[in-house]
Design a protein around this motif. Structure first.
Motif, short mmCIF file in Angstrom:
data_model
loop_
_atom_site.label_atom_id
_atom_site.label_comp_id
_atom_site.label_asym_id
_atom_site.label_seq_id
_atom_site.Cartn_x
_atom_site.Cartn_y
_atom_site.Cartn_z
N ALA A 121 0.74 -1.34 0.06
CA ALA A 121 -0.05 -0.17 -0.27
C ALA A 121 0.85 1.10 -0.05
O ALA A 121 0.47 2.21 -0.69
CB ALA A 121 -1.06 -0.02 1.10
N ASP A 122 1.88 1.22 0.79
CA ASP A 122 2.81 2.43 1.01
C ASP A 122 3.88 2.62 0.08
O ASP A 122 4.87 3.32 0.32
CB ASP A 122 2.99 2.82 2.38
N HIS A 123 4.12 1.69 -0.83
CA HIS A 123 5.34 1.57 -1.73
C HIS A 123 4.91 2.38 -3.16
O HIS A 123 4.10 1.75 -3.93
CB HIS A 123 5.83 0.24 -2.01
N ALA A 124 5.67 3.52 -3.14
CA ALA A 124 5.35 4.28 -4.73
C ALA A 124 6.53 5.09 -5.13
O ALA A 124 7.23 5.47 -4.24
CB ALA A 124 4.17 5.07 -4.44
N LEU A 125 6.84 4.99 -6.41
CA LEU A 125 7.71 5.79 -7.03
C LEU A 125 7.32 7.16 -7.17
O LEU A 125 6.00 7.46 -7.13
CB LEU A 125 8.18 5.10 -8.18
N VAL A 126 8.08 8.08 -7.35
CA VAL A 126 7.79 9.37 -7.77
C VAL A 126 7.20 9.50 -8.69
O VAL A 126 6.97 8.54 -9.60
CB VAL A 126 8.81 10.52 -7.57
N ASP A 127 6.13 10.56 -9.10
CA ASP A 127 5.67 10.69 -10.35
C ASP A 127 6.14 11.64 -11.22
O ASP A 127 6.27 12.81 -11.37
CB ASP A 127 3.98 11.58 -10.00
N ALA A 128 6.93 10.80 -12.09
CA ALA A 128 7.90 11.37 -12.94
C ALA A 128 8.35 10.14 -13.98
O ALA A 128 7.79 9.11 -14.17
CB ALA A 128 9.44 11.46 -12.54
N PRO A 129 8.45 10.62 -15.34
CA PRO A 129 8.79 9.64 -16.37
C PRO A 129 9.92 8.58 -15.89
O PRO A 129 10.63 8.81 -15.07
CB PRO A 129 9.39 10.54 -17.65
N ASP A 130 9.66 7.42 -16.59
CA ASP A 130 10.50 6.32 -16.08
C ASP A 130 11.93 6.54 -16.44
O ASP A 130 13.01 6.31 -15.54
CB ASP A 130 10.07 5.10 -16.81
N GLU A 131 12.24 7.44 -17.43
CA GLU A 131 13.81 7.85 -17.87
C GLU A 131 14.27 8.69 -16.69
O GLU A 131 15.42 8.22 -16.43
CB GLU A 131 13.63 8.36 -19.21
N ALA A 132 13.47 9.19 -16.00
CA ALA A 132 14.04 10.25 -15.02
C ALA A 132 14.33 9.62 -14.00
O ALA A 132 15.30 9.76 -13.15
CB ALA A 132 13.14 11.55 -14.79
N ILE A 133 13.31 8.59 -13.48
CA ILE A 133 13.49 7.71 -12.35
C ILE A 133 14.85 6.60 -12.51
O ILE A 133 15.57 6.70 -11.75
CB ILE A 133 12.29 6.95 -12.30
N ILE A 134 14.92 6.18 -13.82
CA ILE A 134 16.16 5.16 -14.08
C ILE A 134 17.35 6.18 -13.92
O ILE A 134 18.29 5.80 -13.51
CB ILE A 134 15.60 4.90 -15.59
N ASP A 135 17.25 7.21 -14.67
CA ASP A 135 18.53 8.38 -14.39
C ASP A 135 18.80 8.45 -12.97
O ASP A 135 20.09 8.28 -12.59
CB ASP A 135 18.51 9.63 -15.14
N GLU A 136 17.99 8.76 -12.17
CA GLU A 136 18.36 8.71 -10.55
C GLU A 136 18.80 7.60 -9.91
O GLU A 136 19.65 7.59 -9.25
CB GLU A 136 17.14 9.32 -9.83
N GLU A 137 18.12 6.39 -10.26
CA GLU A 137 18.77 5.07 -9.72
C GLU A 137 20.14 4.88 -10.12
O GLU A 137 20.71 4.22 -9.54
CB GLU A 137 17.65 4.15 -10.01
N VAL A 138 20.32 5.13 -11.44
CA VAL A 138 21.62 4.61 -11.93
C VAL A 138 22.82 5.70 -11.05
O VAL A 138 23.77 4.87 -10.83
CB VAL A 138 21.82 5.04 -13.52
N GLU A 139 22.58 6.76 -11.00
CA GLU A 139 23.45 7.52 -10.24
C GLU A 139 23.66 7.11 -8.76
O GLU A 139 24.69 6.75 -8.33
CB GLU A 139 22.97 9.09 -10.15
N PHE A 140 22.57 6.71 -8.09
CA PHE A 140 22.33 6.05 -6.64
C PHE A 140 23.03 4.96 -6.81
O PHE A 140 23.98 4.61 -5.87
CB PHE A 140 21.19 6.04 -6.31
N ARG A 141 22.86 4.01 -7.82
CA ARG A 141 23.42 2.58 -7.78
C ARG A 141 24.73 2.78 -7.95
O ARG A 141 25.61 1.82 -7.26
CB ARG A 141 22.67 1.61 -8.46
N LEU A 142 25.33 3.52 -8.56
CA LEU A 142 26.67 3.47 -8.97
C LEU A 142 27.55 3.94 -7.68
O LEU A 142 28.56 3.49 -7.50
CB LEU A 142 27.19 4.43 -10.24
N GLY A 143 27.22 4.96 -6.96
CA GLY A 143 27.49 5.07 -5.96
C GLY A 143 27.56 3.93 -4.87
O GLY A 143 28.63 3.75 -4.19
#
Length: 175
Positions: A33-55
């Motif tokens: 119920a409380d798990h939701a990604l931000v309301d943004a295009p998938d590409e923007a979400i992926i870009d943020e995740e890639v930066e986080f994951r590389l770190g």
């Protein structure tokens, strides 16, 4: 099925994020119920995740393995070899010397695509995490699981995990 450590390379992290991380989080949105990604295009979400994951991948205490459905001996994750069907991410939680407890391996995330569920892959991923625990002298596993995720709860209980704590929350303006 081969388990490969995800390298700290942008192309590999992007592929992981697109093919496993995003579907994992979309699946969780459907059952938790409380798990939701931000309301943004998938590409923007992926870009943020890639930066986080590389770190994270550059941290010594962090490891992420992906399950690749490919018979080839060598698999290049960045090049797109094989089908990615699951992953497990772990980090070491070292016990401060003032506490009488062992170091713990934290299972941050584990995911198996629907098409591979029931195949034993989740157990294989946990076995890989167990090897990491042995390599780092961790005496325990810990993880968080959403109370709405009944399938995951059942799996962890079957593996021998038991509830140790309860995490509670309240919105700041409601306290």
């Amino acid at each position: 099925m081969k388990l490969r450590r995800l390298p700290a390379e942008e192309d590999a992290a992007r592929r992981f994020s697109e093919e496993l991380w995003l579907p994992y989080n979309r699946d969780l949105e459907a059952v938790v119920a409380d798990h939701a990604l931000v309301d943004a295009p998938d590409e923007a979400i992926i870009d943020e995740e890639v930066e986080f994951r590389l770190g994270r991948l550059e941290e010594e205490s962090y490891r992420l393995w992906v399950a690749v459905d490919d018979a080839a001996e060598e698999v290049d994750l960045a090049a797109g070899d094989g089908e990615l069907v699951g992953f497990v991410a772990t980090s070491v939680d070292e016990a401060p010397s003032v506490f009488d407890r062992p170091d713990r391996l934290v299972v941050g995330d584990i995911y198996v695509r629907e098409s591979s569920r029931g195949s034993g892959l989740a157990r294989d991923l946990m076995a890989r995490a167990k090897r990491r625990a042995a390599e780092t002298d961790c005496g325990e596993f810990v993880l968080d699981v959403d109370v709405d995720n009944e399938r995951a709860l059942a799996f962890y209980e079957k593996m021998g995990f038991e509830t140790l704590r309860r995490r509670m929350r309240v919105a700041v303006d409601e306290l």
